[in-house]
Motif scaffolding. Structure first.
Motif, mmCIF file in Angstrom:
data_model
loop_
_atom_site.group_PDB
_atom_site.id
_atom_site.type_symbol
_atom_site.label_atom_id
_atom_site.label_comp_id
_atom_site.label_asym_id
_atom_site.label_seq_id
_atom_site.Cartn_x
_atom_site.Cartn_y
_atom_site.Cartn_z
ATOM 1 N N VAL A 48 -0.805 17.669 -1.989
ATOM 2 C CA VAL A 48 -0.268 18.815 -2.615
ATOM 3 C C VAL A 48 1.211 18.723 -2.656
ATOM 4 O O VAL A 48 1.815 19.256 -3.461
ATOM 5 N N THR A 49 1.917 18.147 -1.353
ATOM 6 C CA THR A 49 3.079 18.327 -1.285
ATOM 7 C C THR A 49 3.975 16.982 -1.413
ATOM 8 O O THR A 49 3.413 15.934 -1.391
ATOM 9 N N GLU A 50 5.375 17.096 -1.642
ATOM 10 C CA GLU A 50 6.080 15.555 -1.411
ATOM 11 C C GLU A 50 5.844 14.942 -0.184
ATOM 12 O O GLU A 50 5.790 13.883 0.116
ATOM 13 N N LYS A 51 5.940 15.919 0.815
ATOM 14 C CA LYS A 51 5.811 15.535 2.128
ATOM 15 C C LYS A 51 4.303 14.671 2.282
ATOM 16 O O LYS A 51 4.324 13.624 2.953
ATOM 17 N N GLY A 52 3.523 15.189 1.716
ATOM 18 C CA GLY A 52 2.020 14.767 1.879
ATOM 19 C C GLY A 52 2.212 13.164 1.088
ATOM 20 O O GLY A 52 1.349 12.244 1.535
ATOM 21 N N LEU A 53 2.810 13.101 -0.203
ATOM 22 C CA LEU A 53 2.977 12.024 -0.761
ATOM 23 C C LEU A 53 3.823 11.049 -0.047
ATOM 24 O O LEU A 53 3.235 9.873 0.043
ATOM 25 N N VAL A 54 4.697 11.320 0.407
ATOM 26 C CA VAL A 54 5.511 10.365 1.407
ATOM 27 C C VAL A 54 4.692 9.848 2.703
ATOM 28 O O VAL A 54 4.593 8.470 2.754
ATOM 29 N N TYR A 55 3.808 10.598 3.419
ATOM 30 C CA TYR A 55 3.076 10.390 4.321
ATOM 31 C C TYR A 55 1.845 9.047 4.033
ATOM 32 O O TYR A 55 1.672 8.057 4.260
ATOM 33 N N THR A 56 1.297 9.528 2.666
ATOM 34 C CA THR A 56 0.171 8.749 2.061
ATOM 35 C C THR A 56 0.979 7.402 1.559
ATOM 36 O O THR A 56 0.386 6.333 1.838
ATOM 37 N N LYS A 57 2.017 7.187 1.060
ATOM 38 C CA LYS A 57 2.704 6.071 0.724
ATOM 39 C C LYS A 57 2.975 5.079 1.942
ATOM 40 O O LYS A 57 2.887 4.191 1.827
ATOM 41 N N LEU A 58 3.330 5.867 3.081
ATOM 42 C CA LEU A 58 3.553 4.968 4.323
ATOM 43 C C LEU A 58 2.360 4.387 4.721
ATOM 44 O O LEU A 58 2.145 3.160 5.182
ATOM 45 N N ASN A 59 1.260 5.247 4.847
ATOM 46 C CA ASN A 59 -0.022 4.671 5.085
ATOM 47 C C ASN A 59 -0.471 3.581 4.003
ATOM 48 O O ASN A 59 -1.190 2.482 4.585
ATOM 49 N N GLU A 60 -0.175 3.491 2.894
ATOM 50 C CA GLU A 60 -0.556 2.574 1.886
ATOM 51 C C GLU A 60 -0.007 1.106 2.219
ATOM 52 O O GLU A 60 -0.557 0.203 1.825
ATOM 53 N N LEU A 61 1.173 1.005 3.153
ATOM 54 C CA LEU A 61 1.817 0.071 3.524
ATOM 55 C C LEU A 61 0.929 -0.932 4.443
ATOM 56 O O LEU A 61 1.144 -2.008 4.891
ATOM 57 N N LYS A 62 0.185 -0.019 5.171
ATOM 58 C CA LYS A 62 -0.573 -0.936 6.234
ATOM 59 C C LYS A 62 -1.453 -1.633 5.611
ATOM 60 O O LYS A 62 -2.199 -1.477 4.674
ATOM 61 N N SER A 63 -1.593 -3.171 6.136
ATOM 62 C CA SER A 63 -2.600 -4.258 5.567
ATOM 63 C C SER A 63 -3.761 -3.870 5.505
ATOM 64 O O SER A 63 -4.567 -3.957 4.662
ATOM 65 N N GLN A 64 -4.362 -3.132 6.604
ATOM 66 C CA GLN A 64 -5.907 -2.848 6.563
ATOM 67 C C GLN A 64 -6.486 -1.936 5.598
ATOM 68 O O GLN A 64 -7.348 -2.029 4.771
ATOM 69 N N PHE A 65 -5.264 -1.030 5.154
ATOM 70 C CA PHE A 65 -5.572 -0.010 4.183
ATOM 71 C C PHE A 65 -5.626 -0.797 2.656
ATOM 72 O O PHE A 65 -6.447 -0.541 2.020
ATOM 73 N N LYS A 66 -4.712 -1.670 2.444
ATOM 74 C CA LYS A 66 -4.760 -2.341 1.410
ATOM 75 C C LYS A 66 -6.015 -3.298 1.459
ATOM 76 O O LYS A 66 -6.575 -3.487 0.239
ATOM 77 N N ILE A 67 -6.322 -4.047 2.270
ATOM 78 C CA ILE A 67 -7.333 -4.891 2.256
ATOM 79 C C ILE A 67 -8.695 -4.038 2.002
ATOM 80 O O ILE A 67 -9.617 -4.658 1.158
ATOM 81 N N ASN A 68 -8.829 -2.817 2.419
ATOM 82 C CA ASN A 68 -10.074 -2.020 2.112
ATOM 83 C C ASN A 68 -10.081 -1.564 0.538
ATOM 84 O O ASN A 68 -11.069 -1.515 -0.151
ATOM 85 N N VAL A 69 -8.902 -1.258 0.278
ATOM 86 C CA VAL A 69 -8.838 -0.990 -1.334
ATOM 87 C C VAL A 69 -9.607 -2.161 -2.213
ATOM 88 O O VAL A 69 -10.101 -2.106 -3.009
ATOM 89 N N ILE A 70 -8.884 -3.347 -1.669
ATOM 90 C CA ILE A 70 -8.951 -4.400 -2.476
ATOM 91 C C ILE A 70 -10.501 -4.883 -2.619
ATOM 92 O O ILE A 70 -11.147 -5.348 -3.591
ATOM 93 N N THR A 71 -11.129 -4.815 -1.349
ATOM 94 C CA THR A 71 -12.386 -5.126 -1.261
ATOM 95 C C THR A 71 -13.349 -4.113 -1.838
ATOM 96 O O THR A 71 -14.153 -4.810 -2.705
ATOM 97 N N GLU A 72 -13.090 -2.866 -1.957
ATOM 98 C CA GLU A 72 -13.676 -2.195 -2.983
ATOM 99 C C GLU A 72 -13.697 -2.386 -4.225
ATOM 100 O O GLU A 72 -14.688 -2.061 -5.073
ATOM 101 N N LEU A 73 -12.572 -2.715 -4.777
ATOM 102 C CA LEU A 73 -12.185 -2.930 -6.022
ATOM 103 C C LEU A 73 -12.933 -4.401 -6.483
ATOM 104 O O LEU A 73 -13.745 -4.191 -7.566
ATOM 105 N N ALA A 74 -12.816 -5.318 -5.755
ATOM 106 C CA ALA A 74 -13.612 -6.519 -6.045
ATOM 107 C C ALA A 74 -15.021 -6.100 -5.980
ATOM 108 O O ALA A 74 -16.014 -6.793 -6.879
ATOM 109 N N LEU A 75 -15.707 -5.350 -5.276
ATOM 110 C CA LEU A 75 -16.963 -5.143 -5.374
ATOM 111 C C LEU A 75 -17.465 -4.314 -6.417
ATOM 112 O O LEU A 75 -18.289 -4.446 -7.305
#
Length: 86
Positions: A48-75
């Motif tokens: 909802v806020t810019e602070k939430g966007l920054v937190y979410t972007k930081l979480n996106e940098l975690k490798s397990q997060f990215k692996i999960n997204v890529i895995t679900e997209l591949a499926l």
């Protein structure tokens, strides 16, 4: 304004995955179906806020997060490729 940031993440990652799967249909319907299948499997990231966007972007940098997204997209690519709705 409330937004599911996961949609942006998928929009960012999906084009690279599609390039790797040259044998799949890339019509608008199939792409939207791929996104929908993946989004239904991944947890939403509502912001909802810019602070939430920054937190979410930081979480996106975690490798397990990215692996999960890529895995679900591949499926999702496999599911839609085997059962296109067009």
């Amino acid at each position: 304004m409330i937004k599911n940031y996961m949609e942006d993440i998928i929009d960012h990652i999906l084009p690279d995955l599609i390039k790797e799967h040259k044998d799949i249909c890339t019509c608008d319907r199939c792409i939207e179906d791929i996104k929908a299948v993946a989004l239904n499997k991944l947890p939403p990231l509502y912001i909802v806020t810019e602070k939430g966007l920054v937190y979410t972007k930081l979480n996106e940098l975690k490798s397990q997060f990215k692996i999960n997204v890529i895995t679900e997209l591949a499926l999702a690519i496999e599911i839609v490729s085997q059962n296109p709705n067009h």
